[in-house]
Design an enzyme around this catalytic site. Structure first.
Site, short mmCIF file in Angstrom:
data_model
loop_
_atom_site.label_atom_id
_atom_site.label_comp_id
_atom_site.label_asym_id
_atom_site.label_seq_id
_atom_site.Cartn_x
_atom_site.Cartn_y
_atom_site.Cartn_z
N HIS A 18 0.81 -1.21 0.00
CA HIS A 18 0.00 0.00 0.00
C HIS A 18 0.85 1.27 0.00
O HIS A 18 0.43 2.28 -0.56
CB HIS A 18 -0.97 -0.04 1.17
CG HIS A 18 -2.01 -1.10 1.01
ND1 HIS A 18 -2.68 -1.67 2.08
CD2 HIS A 18 -2.49 -1.73 -0.09
CE1 HIS A 18 -3.53 -2.58 1.63
NE2 HIS A 18 -3.42 -2.63 0.31
N HIS A 41 -7.66 -8.68 -7.80
CA HIS A 41 -8.02 -9.54 -6.66
C HIS A 41 -8.31 -8.61 -5.48
O HIS A 41 -7.53 -8.49 -4.54
CB HIS A 41 -6.88 -10.50 -6.32
CG HIS A 41 -6.57 -11.49 -7.42
ND1 HIS A 41 -5.90 -11.13 -8.57
CD2 HIS A 41 -6.81 -12.82 -7.53
CE1 HIS A 41 -5.75 -12.19 -9.34
NE2 HIS A 41 -6.30 -13.23 -8.74
N GLU A 117 -13.45 -9.40 -7.74
CA GLU A 117 -13.35 -10.38 -6.66
C GLU A 117 -14.20 -11.59 -7.02
O GLU A 117 -15.35 -11.46 -7.41
CB GLU A 117 -13.83 -9.77 -5.33
CG GLU A 117 -13.85 -10.73 -4.18
CD GLU A 117 -12.52 -11.45 -3.95
OE1 GLU A 117 -12.56 -12.68 -3.75
OE2 GLU A 117 -11.47 -10.78 -3.99
N ASP A 142 -13.45 -13.43 -12.13
CA ASP A 142 -12.04 -13.76 -12.06
C ASP A 142 -11.21 -12.59 -12.57
O ASP A 142 -11.45 -12.06 -13.67
CB ASP A 142 -11.76 -15.01 -12.89
CG ASP A 142 -10.29 -15.36 -12.96
OD1 ASP A 142 -9.78 -15.91 -11.96
OD2 ASP A 142 -9.66 -15.08 -13.99
N GLY A 143 -10.22 -12.18 -11.79
CA GLY A 143 -9.44 -11.01 -12.16
C GLY A 143 -8.57 -11.21 -13.38
O GLY A 143 -8.36 -10.28 -14.17
N ASP A 168 -2.88 -9.01 -7.06
CA ASP A 168 -2.57 -9.41 -5.69
C ASP A 168 -3.30 -10.71 -5.37
O ASP A 168 -4.26 -10.73 -4.59
CB ASP A 168 -2.98 -8.29 -4.73
CG ASP A 168 -2.75 -8.64 -3.27
OD1 ASP A 168 -1.93 -9.53 -3.00
OD2 ASP A 168 -3.40 -8.02 -2.41
#
Length: 285
Positions: A18, A41, A117, A142-143, A168
Site C-alpha cells: 500500500h 483480486h 473479486e 475472475d481477475g 494481488d
C-alpha cells in the site's frame, strides 16, 4: 479457494503493497489526463481490525500498528499513514483500507476503477462498500479473465491510455500462481503496453523465486524492477518472511522513492535478519 484477506489485513505485506500503491497513484496523477485502475483480486476493499478474523492472527500488530507507533519520517510512509487515518475518520478507528479503498482515495473524479473479486461473499461486500462511488465498478469475476476483457480500457467514448493494473492473488499454491500471473502480465502488456503493472508476491525462500525473476525479465515491458521487504531472514519455507512487488513500466523515479522508504520500513517492522532491496530486472532505455 479458502483465502480471506481479513485474516491478514494491515500486516507487513499490506504495508509494503500500500505504500507503493499510493506512490504509484501520486506519480500517475501528477499528469492531468484521466487514469484507469484495475484491481484484479480486490477482496472486500475495507476491513475491521477488531474483527474475529483479524484478532485471531493479530498480523496487523506487526504491520500497521507498529508503523503508527514508529512513524518513520519519509514522505511516502507519511502519505500511507495519512490515508489510513482518513479511512479511520470515515469508518471507525479499527478500520483498515484495502487496495480498492486506497485507489478511490488517491484517484480523481475523472478517473475510473474496476475492482474484481471472485468469492461471492467478498464480492458482495466489495460492491456494497463502493455502491455510492460512481468511479468504482465492482465485478464479481475472475481477475485474470478481467484483464483480457477490460484491457485496453475503454468506458463509453473514453479511451484510457494511462493507468495501473494491480495483481494481488492469494497464492494458495505459490509457484503455480506465479506461472499464472506471469502469463497474465504478458497478455496484459500486449493489450495495454503503456500501462503500469504491479504484481505482489510472498517470499518464503527467496532462492526459490529465481525462475520467476528470469521470466519477469523476459516480459515485453519497457522497464521492470522488484521491491522487496523481508521482516526476518528468508530461512524458513513454512512461513511468509516477507513479500515483494514486481513493477513493470513504473512511473519515473518510483524506484528512488521505494529505495529510500524500504530501509525505514525494515527498521520499523523487522526482526533479526530483516532486509530490503530494490533491483532492476530491465532498466528503461
Amino acid at each position: 479457494m479458502n483465502y480471506r484477506h481479513a485474516f491478514h489485513a494491515g500486516n507487513h505485506a499490506d504495508v509494503l503493497k500500500h505504500v507503493a500503491l499510493l506512490a504509484i497513484c501520486d506519480a500517475l496523477t501528477a499528469k492531468p489526463t484521466p487514469l484507469f485502475a484495475l484491481d484484479t483480486h480486490a477482496g472486500r476493499g475495507l476491513y475491521a481490525l477488531d474483527s474475529n478474523s483479524a484478532l485471531r492472527t493479530a498480523e496487523a500488530e506487526g504491520g500497521i500498528s507498529r508503523l503508527f507507533a514508529e512513524a518513520p519520517k519519509h514522505p511516502a510512509i507519511a502519505r500511507y499513514l495519512a490515508a489510513v487515518r482518513a479511512c479511520r475518520g470515515e469508518h471507525g478507528q479499527a478500520s483498515y483500507p484495502g487496495s480498492p479503498w486506497l485507489l478511490a482515495h488517491a484517484l480523481r473524479p475523472d478517473d475510473r476503477i474496476a475492482a474484481c473479486e471472485l468469492l461471492p461473499e467478498e464480492a458482495g461486500q466489495l460492491a456494497a462498500n463502493f455502491e455510492q462511488d460512481p468511479r468504482v465498478a465492482a465485478h464479481a469475476r475472475d481477475g485474470y479473465a478481467a484483464m483480457r476483457a477490460l484491457l485496453p480500457p475503454r468506458i463509453g467514448e473514453v479511451r484510457y491510455n494511462r493507468g495501473l493494473v494491480l495483481i494481488d492473488p492469494p497464492y494458495e499454491a505459490q509457484l503455480e500462481e506465479l506461472d499464472t500471473a506471469i502469463g497474465a502480465l504478458r497478455e496484459g502488456l500486449t493489450r495495454w503496453p503503456q500501462g503500469t503493472f504491479a504484481l505482489w508476491y510472498p517470499i518464503k525462500l527467496r532462492r526459490s523465486l529465481q525462475p520467476f525473476y528470469r521470466r519477469a525479465h523476459a516480459l515485453p515491458a519497457k522497464s521492470a524492477f522488484v521491491a522487496e521487504l523481508l521482516v526476518r531472514a528468508d530461512d524458513s519455507p513454512l512461513r511468509m518472511n516477507g513479500s515483494g512487488l514486481l513493477l513493470l513500466n513504473a512511473p519515473w523515479r518510483l524506484d528512488e522513492t521505494l529505495r529510500s522508504a524500504l530501509p525505514l520500513l525494515a527498521r520499523a517492522l523487522g526482526e533479526n535478519g530483516a532486509s530490503w532491496r530494490v533491483d532492476w530486472l530491465k532498466q528503461p532505455s
